[in-house]
Design a protein around this motif. Structure first.
Motif, PDB file in Angstrom:
ATOM      1  N   GLU A  87       0.820  -1.201   0.000  1.00 28.36           N
ATOM      2  CA  GLU A  87       0.000   0.000   0.000  1.00 28.36           C
ATOM      3  C   GLU A  87       0.861   1.262   0.000  1.00 28.36           C
ATOM      4  OE1 GLU A  87      -0.098  -2.503   2.051  1.00 28.36           O
ATOM      5  OE2 GLU A  87      -2.108  -2.906   2.883  1.00 28.36           O
ATOM      6  N   GLY A  88       0.227   2.363  -0.415  1.00 29.35           N
ATOM      7  CA  GLY A  88       0.963   3.622  -0.488  1.00 29.35           C
ATOM      8  C   GLY A  88       1.536   4.060   0.848  1.00 29.35           C
ATOM      9  N   GLU A  89       0.807   3.808   1.929  1.00 30.25           N
ATOM     10  CA  GLU A  89       1.296   4.183   3.257  1.00 30.25           C
ATOM     11  C   GLU A  89       2.540   3.395   3.632  1.00 30.25           C
ATOM     12  OE1 GLU A  89      -0.708   5.018   7.668  1.00 30.25           O
ATOM     13  OE2 GLU A  89      -1.783   3.891   6.120  1.00 30.25           O
ATOM     14  N   ILE A  90       2.572   2.104   3.263  1.00 36.56           N
ATOM     15  CA  ILE A  90       3.750   1.281   3.544  1.00 36.56           C
ATOM     16  C   ILE A  90       4.911   1.695   2.642  1.00 36.56           C
ATOM     17  CG2 ILE A  90       4.599  -1.083   3.693  1.00 36.56           C
ATOM     18  CD1 ILE A  90       2.410  -0.371   5.687  1.00 36.56           C
ATOM     19  N   ALA A  91       4.614   1.970   1.370  1.00 35.09           N
ATOM     20  CA  ALA A  91       5.679   2.387   0.447  1.00 35.09           C
ATOM     21  C   ALA A  91       6.304   3.705   0.897  1.00 35.09           C
ATOM     22  CB  ALA A  91       5.119   2.517  -0.960  1.00 35.09           C
ATOM     23  N   THR A  92       5.477   4.630   1.369  1.00 38.62           N
ATOM     24  CA  THR A  92       6.011   5.915   1.846  1.00 38.62           C
ATOM     25  C   THR A  92       6.960   5.712   3.010  1.00 38.62           C
ATOM     26  OG1 THR A  92       3.954   6.982   1.174  1.00 38.62           O
ATOM     27  CG2 THR A  92       5.366   8.183   2.683  1.00 38.62           C
ATOM     28  N   ALA A  93       6.532   4.918   4.006  1.00 39.38           N
ATOM     29  CA  ALA A  93       7.385   4.671   5.167  1.00 39.38           C
ATOM     30  C   ALA A  93       8.662   3.941   4.771  1.00 39.38           C
ATOM     31  CB  ALA A  93       6.607   3.875   6.213  1.00 39.38           C
ATOM     32  N   THR A  94       8.571   2.996   3.852  1.00 39.34           N
ATOM     33  CA  THR A  94       9.744   2.237   3.439  1.00 39.34           C
ATOM     34  C   THR A  94      10.752   3.126   2.731  1.00 39.34           C
ATOM     35  OG1 THR A  94       8.368   0.264   3.194  1.00 39.34           O
ATOM     36  CG2 THR A  94      10.520   0.240   2.130  1.00 39.34           C
ATOM     37  N   MET A  95      10.292   3.960   1.826  1.00 40.84           N
ATOM     38  CA  MET A  95      11.206   4.854   1.114  1.00 40.84           C
ATOM     39  C   MET A  95      11.871   5.863   2.056  1.00 40.84           C
ATOM     40  SD  MET A  95      11.267   3.901  -2.057  1.00 40.84           S
ATOM     41  CE  MET A  95      11.234   2.248  -1.322  1.00 40.84           C
ATOM     42  N   ASP A 102      24.412   2.606  -2.791  1.00 37.26           N
ATOM     43  CA  ASP A 102      24.100   3.297  -4.035  1.00 37.26           C
ATOM     44  C   ASP A 102      23.851   2.289  -5.166  1.00 37.26           C
ATOM     45  OD1 ASP A 102      23.878   5.742  -5.609  1.00 37.26           O
ATOM     46  OD2 ASP A 102      25.725   5.076  -6.574  1.00 37.26           O
ATOM     47  N   ALA A 103      24.649   1.233  -5.220  1.00 32.55           N
ATOM     48  CA  ALA A 103      24.449   0.229  -6.278  1.00 32.55           C
ATOM     49  C   ALA A 103      23.110  -0.484  -6.108  1.00 32.55           C
ATOM     50  CB  ALA A 103      25.605  -0.773  -6.254  1.00 32.55           C
ATOM     51  N   ASP A 104      22.716  -0.749  -4.873  1.00 29.20           N
ATOM     52  CA  ASP A 104      21.423  -1.402  -4.639  1.00 29.20           C
ATOM     53  C   ASP A 104      20.265  -0.502  -5.055  1.00 29.20           C
ATOM     54  OD1 ASP A 104      22.740  -3.600  -3.633  1.00 29.20           O
ATOM     55  OD2 ASP A 104      22.669  -2.893  -1.563  1.00 29.20           O
ATOM     56  N   TRP A 105      20.374   0.805  -4.750  1.00 26.92           N
ATOM     57  CA  TRP A 105      19.313   1.733  -5.163  1.00 26.92           C
ATOM     58  C   TRP A 105      19.183   1.762  -6.691  1.00 26.92           C
ATOM     59  CZ3 TRP A 105      15.516   2.852  -2.386  1.00 26.92           C
ATOM     60  CH2 TRP A 105      15.610   3.224  -1.053  1.00 26.92           C
ATOM     61  N   GLN A 106      20.316   1.830  -7.381  1.00 26.80           N
ATOM     62  CA  GLN A 106      20.259   1.923  -8.837  1.00 26.80           C
ATOM     63  C   GLN A 106      19.692   0.655  -9.463  1.00 26.80           C
ATOM     64  OE1 GLN A 106      23.651   3.600 -10.817  1.00 26.80           O
ATOM     65  NE2 GLN A 106      24.346   4.702  -8.996  1.00 26.80           N
ATOM     66  N   THR A 107      19.895  -0.484  -8.810  1.00 30.37           N
ATOM     67  CA  THR A 107      19.301  -1.725  -9.312  1.00 30.37           C
ATOM     68  C   THR A 107      17.810  -1.793  -9.004  1.00 30.37           C
ATOM     69  OG1 THR A 107      21.424  -2.836  -8.960  1.00 30.37           O
ATOM     70  CG2 THR A 107      19.476  -4.228  -9.243  1.00 30.37           C
ATOM     71  N   LEU A 108      17.407  -1.252  -7.872  1.00 34.03           N
ATOM     72  CA  LEU A 108      16.031  -1.392  -7.421  1.00 34.03           C
ATOM     73  C   LEU A 108      15.103  -0.337  -8.019  1.00 34.03           C
ATOM     74  CD1 LEU A 108      13.958  -2.712  -5.489  1.00 34.03           C
ATOM     75  CD2 LEU A 108      14.767  -1.145  -3.709  1.00 34.03           C
ATOM     76  N   ILE A 109      15.581   0.883  -8.226  1.00 36.95           N
ATOM     77  CA  ILE A 109      14.710   2.003  -8.606  1.00 36.95           C
ATOM     78  C   ILE A 109      13.948   1.755  -9.906  1.00 36.95           C
ATOM     79  CG2 ILE A 109      14.799   4.394  -9.424  1.00 36.95           C
ATOM     80  CD1 ILE A 109      16.755   4.998  -7.176  1.00 36.95           C
ATOM     81  N   PRO A 110      14.551   1.218 -10.959  1.00 34.45           N
ATOM     82  CA  PRO A 110      13.753   1.009 -12.180  1.00 34.45           C
ATOM     83  C   PRO A 110      12.559   0.084 -11.992  1.00 34.45           C
ATOM     84  CG  PRO A 110      16.094   0.890 -12.666  1.00 34.45           C
ATOM     85  CD  PRO A 110      15.983   0.927 -11.191  1.00 34.45           C
ATOM     86  N   ASP A 111      12.610  -0.816 -11.015  1.00 37.28           N
ATOM     87  CA  ASP A 111      11.507  -1.738 -10.780  1.00 37.28           C
ATOM     88  C   ASP A 111      10.462  -1.179  -9.828  1.00 37.28           C
ATOM     89  OD1 ASP A 111      12.777  -3.572 -12.417  1.00 37.28           O
ATOM     90  OD2 ASP A 111      13.869  -4.494 -10.744  1.00 37.28           O
ATOM     91  N   LEU A 112      10.714  -0.026  -9.223  1.00 42.44           N
ATOM     92  CA  LEU A 112       9.754   0.568  -8.294  1.00 42.44           C
ATOM     93  C   LEU A 112       8.605   1.199  -9.066  1.00 42.44           C
ATOM     94  CD1 LEU A 112      12.115   2.328  -5.715  1.00 42.44           C
ATOM     95  CD2 LEU A 112      10.918   0.164  -5.433  1.00 42.44           C
ATOM     96  N   SER A 113       7.484   1.335  -8.385  1.00 38.36           N
ATOM     97  CA  SER A 113       6.347   2.015  -8.994  1.00 38.36           C
ATOM     98  C   SER A 113       6.617   3.514  -9.088  1.00 38.36           C
ATOM     99  CB  SER A 113       5.081   1.757  -8.163  1.00 38.36           C
ATOM    100  OG  SER A 113       5.230   2.310  -6.861  1.00 38.36           O
ATOM    101  N   VAL A 114       5.828   4.180  -9.908  1.00 39.35           N
ATOM    102  CA  VAL A 114       5.989   5.634 -10.059  1.00 39.35           C
ATOM    103  C   VAL A 114       5.763   6.342  -8.730  1.00 39.35           C
ATOM    104  CG1 VAL A 114       5.090   7.678 -11.225  1.00 39.35           C
ATOM    105  CG2 VAL A 114       5.357   5.540 -12.492  1.00 39.35           C
ATOM    106  N   ALA A 115       4.782   5.882  -7.956  1.00 41.02           N
ATOM    107  CA  ALA A 115       4.503   6.506  -6.661  1.00 41.02           C
ATOM    108  C   ALA A 115       5.663   6.317  -5.698  1.00 41.02           C
ATOM    109  CB  ALA A 115       3.223   5.924  -6.062  1.00 41.02           C
ATOM    110  N   ALA A 116       6.259   5.111  -5.671  1.00 40.23           N
ATOM    111  CA  ALA A 116       7.385   4.866  -4.777  1.00 40.23           C
ATOM    112  C   ALA A 116       8.588   5.728  -5.162  1.00 40.23           C
ATOM    113  CB  ALA A 116       7.761   3.382  -4.797  1.00 40.23           C
ATOM    114  N   ARG A 117       8.841   5.864  -6.473  1.00 38.25           N
ATOM    115  CA  ARG A 117       9.937   6.745  -6.889  1.00 38.25           C
ATOM    116  C   ARG A 117       9.653   8.193  -6.520  1.00 38.25           C
ATOM    117  NH1 ARG A 117      10.279   3.344 -11.793  1.00 38.25           N
ATOM    118  NH2 ARG A 117       9.066   4.880 -12.963  1.00 38.25           N
ATOM    119  N   GLY A 118       8.384   8.582  -6.554  1.00 37.40           N
ATOM    120  CA  GLY A 118       8.036   9.944  -6.145  1.00 37.40           C
ATOM    121  C   GLY A 118       8.325  10.177  -4.672  1.00 37.40           C
ATOM    122  N   PHE A 119       8.022   9.176  -3.832  1.00 38.53           N
ATOM    123  CA  PHE A 119       8.347   9.306  -2.409  1.00 38.53           C
ATOM    124  C   PHE A 119       9.854   9.369  -2.199  1.00 38.53           C
ATOM    125  CE2 PHE A 119       4.270   6.698  -1.867  1.00 38.53           C
ATOM    126  CZ  PHE A 119       3.495   7.849  -1.839  1.00 38.53           C
TER     127      PHE A 119
END
Length: 600
Positions: A87-95, A102-119
């Motif tokens: 849920e959006g509330e969980i994604a916000t807290a997680t982000m 840095d390498a983990d973020w760059q691998t993970l970010i393309p697979d995140l939803s648009v809302a999660a990247r916005g957070f």
């Protein structure tokens, strides 16, 4: 294969109540969030499956609050990806909480939803490479979808206005005639242009009119400041511009204090209506130097640990009515059913005129020491609490070896906390921030009692301690029984702990008309000290110890306690002399201090 018995212990824990569900969810997040990158195995898979079951049983608000708890560690990219897809509330807290490389973020970010990247874009602690990737993806994330284009047909259908004949067909009209029916209701008045040279240039005319209006406003404002303004009538030539006049008029009518509440992040989400337009949305827990509302580091740390705030100074930048320094008092609020943290509820008030000098007189070094001690107490308290949980088997059985180690850890943590209390007490006494409790006791009786208690510790070493001068006459001093025993014990335990085998110590006690004096003979181990009050740690174990920081620190603390009641503790020629002012009895003449007070 990766094996961790902690996971097995958590998975075996029962979940028969809501509290047990939240506890297991918190433990699984902590264990899975700190797993190495290569961790796998049946227990890890079972932990992820159990986490998914708990996510379906616990509401999103409770899970989000658990993720945002202080100390939550989310450094596992696999777990972050799973939480970000919920849920959006969980994604916000997680982000907001995740701490990845840095390498983990760059691998993970393309697979995140648009809302999660916005957070995630609201984070200010990411590496440049991660921020650059977010900017590249933002080209598509931040584009609004194209609107639907409606084509206008050749003919439009005239809607039924409810007046026509029921069942009649709507009358079609030509699309081109729609724009022909829009005509002005009345003719526009002609624009009055002045005759003369100004009429030749439209730009000059507009600029000149604007200059004349500004001059008229300035004349009207200067006249209004020198005399009581009269109400403006309709059609008046003096223009009224909405600048700061309304705010200046309202500022004097606002109350000097207002109540407010914050959300879990520390942002004001409600306040009294008079200040609501100016205070709503202020972030009180921000650590940025350019934030509109700024608190000191101690207050921000207290909010982070959900502690009450008392007389905390807040500097607010904003509208004139709310800008300046405020004094804040607030307490944390928790949900009665779940125990989850909700935010703060408190009041802001303008500080009184005499609040500044008292704050300026504080010793900055003492404040810095107390701040450091506050930061150190938090992890030690946590270690002690976890050790006691294991030792008492509150969450299930534990091996006896673990319980023994936990008992040792809890004991060491208690000693460390006691040492922190002594450091804090010394810092506050030497800076004048602490005053001892008012009271009185017979110091001669306290000294004789403690000597009898400490004498058995000298018997194994064939040593002894003798007291002279205590004849039964009271020696009333301005100390409570507890403070007097604490002061006397620090001195006695220090000299007895340093005594050698077979050494005999002597204590002389006397009193005059205004003072009680106790002279302590220093052991041979300390007789060569040039400064007995210098901080030094004990070289080894002692049969009797007054504290964990050594002889010098203990005597320095005893000296500060004596000075707090107008006494002294000095060292000269191998004698440690304690002097305390006496209080007169009820049937005696007033003491020197009381006589001065009565003379005033």
């Amino acid at each position: 294969m990766y094996f961790d018995d902690r996971l097995a212990t958590v998975l075996r824990t029962g979940t028969g109540s809501d509290r047990a569900l939240r506890t297991q969810y918190r433990q699984l997040l902590d264990l899975l969030g700190t797993l190495p990158r290569y961790a796998d195995g049946s227990q890890v898979d079972a932990a992820y499956e159990r986490l998914a079951v708990l996510s379906g049983e616990l509401p999103s608000a409770q899970r989000s609050a658990i993720i945002r708890e202080p100390g939550m560690r989310l450094a596992n990219p696999a777990l972050v990806a799973i939480l970000a897809a919920q849920e959006g509330e969980i994604a916000t807290a997680t982000m907001a909480v995740a701490r990845l490389q840095d390498a983990d973020w760059q691998t993970l970010i393309p697979d995140l939803s648009v809302a999660a990247r916005g957070f995630l874009r609201h984070r200010r602690d990411l590496e440049p490479g991660t921020n650059a990737l977010l900017e590249r993806l933002g080209v598509n994330d931040l584009v609004l979808p194209a609107p639907d284009i409606l084509e206008l047909s050749d003919t439009l259908v005239q809607p039924d206005d409810g007046v026509g004949t029921p069942g009649a067909e709507p009358t079609p009209i030509a699309a081109s005639s729609v724009f022909a029916v829009v005509t002005p209701l009345r003719p526009l008045p002609p624009v009055q242009t002045p005759a003369g040279p100004e009429a030749d240039n439209g730009d000059d005319l507009a600029i000149g009119a604007l200059v004349r209006r500004i001059e008229a406003f300035q004349r009207a404002r200067s006249n209004a400041s020198s005399q009581k303004p009269a109400p403006l009538m309709r059609g008046s030539d003096a223009p009224l511009l909405p600048l700061n006049d309304l705010h200046d008029a309202r500022r004097g009518t606002l109350p000097p204090a207002f109540d407010f509440t914050t959300d879990a992040a520390g942002r004001i989400d409600w306040c009294e209506p008079a200040y609501a337009p100016m205070a709503y949305g202020l972030m009180l827990a921000s650590q940025r130097t350019d934030a509109p509302a700024r608190l000191d580091q101690d207050a921000v740390a207290a909010m982070r640990h959900r502690q009450p705030l008392k007389a905390v100074m807040v500097t607010i930048e904003g509208a004139p009515a709310i800008a300046g320094i405020w004094c804040l008092d607030a307490i944390p609020q928790f949900d009665r059913k779940t125990g989850g943290y909700l935010g703060y509820s408190g009041r802001m008030r303008r500080p009184s005129a005499n609040a500044g000098p008292a704050a300026d007189s504080a010793d900055p070094m003492a404040d810095r020491v107390r701040q450091i001690l506050h930061e150190l107490r938090t992890p030690v308290n946590a270690i002690q609490g976890f050790a006691e949980i294991i030792q008492q088997q509150l969450y299930g059985p534990a091996p006896h070896e673990y319980r023994a180690l936990a008992a040792t850890i809890a004991s060491d943590a208690a000693r460390i906390l006691a040492g922190f209390d002594e450091l804090d007490r010394l810092a506050r006494l030497e800076s004048g921030a602490l005053e001892l409790d008012e009271g009185h006791c017979d110091f001669a009786t306290v000294l004789a009692s403690l000597v009898e208690q400490i004498r058995p510790a000298l018997v194994p070493r064939a040593s002894d301690i003798a007291v002279s001068g205590i004849d039964g006459a009271p020696a009333i001093v301005a100390l409570t029984q507890a403070d007097a025993e604490r002061l006397c014990w620090r001195i006695l335990a220090t000299i007895v702990g340093e005594a050698s085998a077979g050494e005999e110590l002597a204590i002389g006690f006397m009193r005059d008309s205004e003072h009680a004096i106790a002279a302590f003979e220093i052991p041979a181990n300390l007789s060569g000290s040039t400064d007995i009050f210098s901080a030094s740690l004990n070289g080894g174990q002692r049969a009797v110890s007054a504290g964990m920081f050594g002889t010098g620190f203990t005597l320095r603390l005893a000296r500060a306690e004596a000075q707090a009641v107008g006494g002294s503790l000095t060292f000269d020629n191998g004698i440690l002399q304690l002097v305390l002012p006496l209080l007169t009895g009820e049937d005696e003449l007033p003491s020197h201090g009381e006589a001065q007070d009565r003379g005033r």
